[in-house]
Motif scaffolding. Structure first.
Motif, PDB file in Angstrom:
ATOM      1  N   VAL A   1       0.988  -1.173  -0.253  1.00 37.40           N
ATOM      2  CA  VAL A   1       0.047   0.270   0.238  1.00 37.40           C
ATOM      3  C   VAL A   1       0.822   1.396   0.343  1.00 37.40           C
ATOM      4  CG1 VAL A   1      -1.542   1.229   1.045  1.00 37.40           C
ATOM      5  CG2 VAL A   1      -1.717  -1.034   1.162  1.00 37.40           C
ATOM      6  N   ILE A   2       0.856   2.210  -0.784  1.00 38.80           N
ATOM      7  CA  ILE A   2       1.014   3.142  -1.520  1.00 38.80           C
ATOM      8  C   ILE A   2       1.223   4.287  -0.099  1.00 38.80           C
ATOM      9  CG2 ILE A   2       1.938   5.133  -3.200  1.00 38.80           C
ATOM     10  CD1 ILE A   2       3.221   3.070  -3.476  1.00 38.80           C
ATOM     11  N   PRO A   3       1.910   4.416   0.724  1.00 34.01           N
ATOM     12  CA  PRO A   3       1.448   6.311   1.917  1.00 34.01           C
ATOM     13  C   PRO A   3       0.881   7.262   1.033  1.00 34.01           C
ATOM     14  CG  PRO A   3       4.042   6.194   1.952  1.00 34.01           C
ATOM     15  CD  PRO A   3       2.932   4.691   0.900  1.00 34.01           C
ATOM     16  N   SER A   4      -0.044   7.366   1.796  1.00 34.93           N
ATOM     17  CA  SER A   4      -0.754   8.541   1.920  1.00 34.93           C
ATOM     18  C   SER A   4      -0.102   9.864   1.916  1.00 34.93           C
ATOM     19  CB  SER A   4      -2.358   8.808   2.776  1.00 34.93           C
ATOM     20  OG  SER A   4      -1.667   8.727   4.128  1.00 34.93           O
ATOM     21  N   ASP A   5       0.590   9.633   3.600  1.00 38.60           N
ATOM     22  CA  ASP A   5       1.703  10.918   3.019  1.00 38.60           C
ATOM     23  C   ASP A   5       2.593  11.352   1.763  1.00 38.60           C
ATOM     24  OD1 ASP A   5       0.678  10.890   5.551  1.00 38.60           O
ATOM     25  OD2 ASP A   5       2.614   9.752   6.499  1.00 38.60           O
ATOM     26  N   GLN A   6       2.019  13.098   1.812  1.00 31.84           N
ATOM     27  CA  GLN A   6       3.252  13.440   0.569  1.00 31.84           C
ATOM     28  C   GLN A   6       4.527  13.188   0.614  1.00 31.84           C
ATOM     29  OE1 GLN A   6       2.261  17.252  -0.742  1.00 31.84           O
ATOM     30  NE2 GLN A   6       2.080  16.297  -2.648  1.00 31.84           N
ATOM     31  N   ILE A   7       5.254  13.369   2.140  1.00 34.61           N
ATOM     32  CA  ILE A   7       6.264  14.008   2.401  1.00 34.61           C
ATOM     33  C   ILE A   7       7.051  12.071   2.910  1.00 34.61           C
ATOM     34  CG2 ILE A   7       8.173  14.737   3.713  1.00 34.61           C
ATOM     35  CD1 ILE A   7       6.661  16.999   3.383  1.00 34.61           C
ATOM     36  N   ILE A   8       7.688  11.876   2.636  1.00 30.78           N
ATOM     37  CA  ILE A   8       8.281  10.222   2.132  1.00 30.78           C
ATOM     38  C   ILE A   8       9.497  10.798   3.857  1.00 30.78           C
ATOM     39  CG2 ILE A   8       9.198   8.186   1.939  1.00 30.78           C
ATOM     40  CD1 ILE A   8       6.397   8.590   1.116  1.00 30.78           C
ATOM     41  N   SER A   9       9.418  10.375   4.889  1.00 31.76           N
ATOM     42  CA  SER A   9      10.414  10.803   6.152  1.00 31.76           C
ATOM     43  C   SER A   9      10.901   9.401   6.771  1.00 31.76           C
ATOM     44  CB  SER A   9       9.516  11.522   6.504  1.00 31.76           C
ATOM     45  OG  SER A   9       8.816  10.380   7.473  1.00 31.76           O
ATOM     46  N   SER A  10      10.580   8.368   6.204  1.00 34.40           N
ATOM     47  CA  SER A  10      11.799   7.054   6.529  1.00 34.40           C
ATOM     48  C   SER A  10      11.739   5.700   5.525  1.00 34.40           C
ATOM     49  CB  SER A  10      10.120   6.321   7.711  1.00 34.40           C
ATOM     50  OG  SER A  10       9.398   5.800   7.333  1.00 34.40           O
ATOM     51  N   ILE A  11      12.432   4.846   5.884  1.00 35.68           N
ATOM     52  CA  ILE A  11      12.625   4.017   5.100  1.00 35.68           C
ATOM     53  C   ILE A  11      11.854   3.076   4.914  1.00 35.68           C
ATOM     54  CG2 ILE A  11      14.318   1.934   4.828  1.00 35.68           C
ATOM     55  CD1 ILE A  11      16.040   4.146   4.086  1.00 35.68           C
ATOM     56  N   GLU A  12      11.236   2.475   6.051  1.00 36.80           N
ATOM     57  CA  GLU A  12       9.666   2.033   6.125  1.00 36.80           C
ATOM     58  C   GLU A  12       9.055   2.281   4.659  1.00 36.80           C
ATOM     59  OE1 GLU A  12      12.025   1.157   9.174  1.00 36.80           O
ATOM     60  OE2 GLU A  12      10.876   2.552   8.696  1.00 36.80           O
ATOM     61  N   GLN A  13       8.563   3.854   4.417  1.00 40.44           N
ATOM     62  CA  GLN A  13       7.291   4.542   4.042  1.00 40.44           C
ATOM     63  C   GLN A  13       8.402   4.239   2.461  1.00 40.44           C
ATOM     64  OE1 GLN A  13       7.456   8.032   5.506  1.00 40.44           O
ATOM     65  NE2 GLN A  13       5.413   8.144   5.623  1.00 40.44           N
ATOM     66  N   LEU A  14       9.698   4.650   2.430  1.00 45.07           N
ATOM     67  CA  LEU A  14      10.068   4.248   1.332  1.00 45.07           C
ATOM     68  C   LEU A  14       9.945   2.930   0.774  1.00 45.07           C
ATOM     69  CD1 LEU A  14      11.444   6.565  -0.390  1.00 45.07           C
ATOM     70  CD2 LEU A  14      13.727   5.117   0.091  1.00 45.07           C
ATOM     71  N   GLU A  15      10.276   1.783   1.383  1.00 42.05           N
ATOM     72  CA  GLU A  15      10.536   0.603   0.091  1.00 42.05           C
ATOM     73  C   GLU A  15       8.577  -0.107   0.485  1.00 42.05           C
ATOM     74  OE1 GLU A  15      12.086  -1.656   3.977  1.00 42.05           O
ATOM     75  OE2 GLU A  15      13.502  -1.505   2.743  1.00 42.05           O
ATOM     76  N   LEU A  16       8.067   1.076   0.348  1.00 46.68           N
ATOM     77  CA  LEU A  16       6.227  -0.173   0.527  1.00 46.68           C
ATOM     78  C   LEU A  16       6.250   0.835  -1.545  1.00 46.68           C
ATOM     79  CD1 LEU A  16       3.782   1.889   3.016  1.00 46.68           C
ATOM     80  CD2 LEU A  16       4.529   0.204   2.618  1.00 46.68           C
ATOM     81  N   PHE A  17       7.207   1.892  -1.825  1.00 49.75           N
ATOM     82  CA  PHE A  17       7.361   1.729  -3.628  1.00 49.75           C
ATOM     83  C   PHE A  17       7.783   0.615  -3.444  1.00 49.75           C
ATOM     84  CE2 PHE A  17       6.275   5.834  -1.517  1.00 49.75           C
ATOM     85  CZ  PHE A  17       6.095   6.562  -2.361  1.00 49.75           C
ATOM     86  N   LYS A  18       8.720  -0.351  -3.173  1.00 54.00           N
ATOM     87  CA  LYS A  18       9.719  -1.224  -3.543  1.00 54.00           C
ATOM     88  C   LYS A  18       8.465  -2.234  -4.520  1.00 54.00           C
ATOM     89  CE  LYS A  18      12.216  -3.687  -0.993  1.00 54.00           C
ATOM     90  NZ  LYS A  18      12.854  -4.416  -0.417  1.00 54.00           N
ATOM     91  N   GLY A  19       9.134  -2.309  -6.050  1.00 52.04           N
ATOM     92  CA  GLY A  19       8.644  -2.885  -7.202  1.00 52.04           C
ATOM     93  C   GLY A  19       7.602  -2.447  -8.164  1.00 52.04           C
TER      94      GLY A  19
END
Length: 206
Positions: A1-19
């Motif tokens: 699930v892609i995060p709803s926050d527009q600003i990505i501030s953690s590795i965990e959020q960034l890894e939601l874009f994996k693939g």
């Protein structure tokens, strides 16, 4: 699930874009403008799933002063809110990664590897050095008044895609433009924001 926050501030959020195929776009954005937005919209429309901005907290190549980071982040958010692709464009906070070139390996690892990372660049920033920084990555290049296609053939081999859509704007043009030209390049909301907070004096020190 892609995060709803527009600003990505953690590795965990960034890894939601994996693939997910993601265009990564770095710069000072001092100020951001509709040309920047146009570049990201082109990428999402034609080539990738998402676009992500990597703003610099500082830029040693710039001799002048950048606006404070929190103001430029607010400006980027305002600019992106104008886009019909707003749900596909994100900002990576510089506290997570300062600079794309210096951190491209851990960034590409977070996205799932080089195949999912696409370097987004305006044609005016093309150079052999630029290609060397991101060797092995796909490049998405937007026309900026130069013969981009012939340059790409020299520096990127076959790892590039050129967008024909061209938008003539730069942060330098915004800072030096007339009020009418500034409004054209910024859009109503961002222009009004800068006017209301009287940021022109600071921007003109850049």
């Amino acid at each position: 699930v892609i995060p709803s926050d527009q600003i990505i501030s953690s590795i965990e959020q960034l890894e939601l874009f994996k693939g997910q195929h993601t265009a990564v776009f770095s710069g000072s954005f001092n100020p951001p403008h509709l040309g920047h937005l146009h570049v990201m919209e082109c990428a999402v429309k034609h080539k990738v799933d998402y676009a992500m901005v990597f703003p610099h907290s500082f830029n040693w190549r710039k001799t002048g002063q950048l606006l404070p980071l929190n103001i430029r982040l607010e400006m980027l958010s305002l600019l992106m809110s104008e886009s019909v692709q707003a749900d596909k464009i994100f900002i990576c906070h510089p506290e997570l990664f300062h600079g794309l070139r210096e951190n491209i390996e851990p960034i590409s690892e977070a996205f799932g590897g080089k195949d999912y990372v696409h370097i987004l660049v305006g044609g005016d920033r093309m150079s052999l050095n630029f290609a060397q920084y991101f060797k092995g990555f796909d490049h998405l290049v937007v026309q900026r008044g130069v013969d981009v296609e012939s340059i790409c053939r020299c520096v990127f081999d076959d790892q590039y895609h050129v967008f024909d859509d061209e938008y003539d704007a730069s942060s330098t043009q915004v800072r030096g433009g007339s009020p009418l030209e500034r409004k054209r390049m910024l859009g109503d909301r961002l222009f009004q924001f800068i006017e209301e907070h009287d940021y022109w004096a600071q921007l003109n020190q850049a």
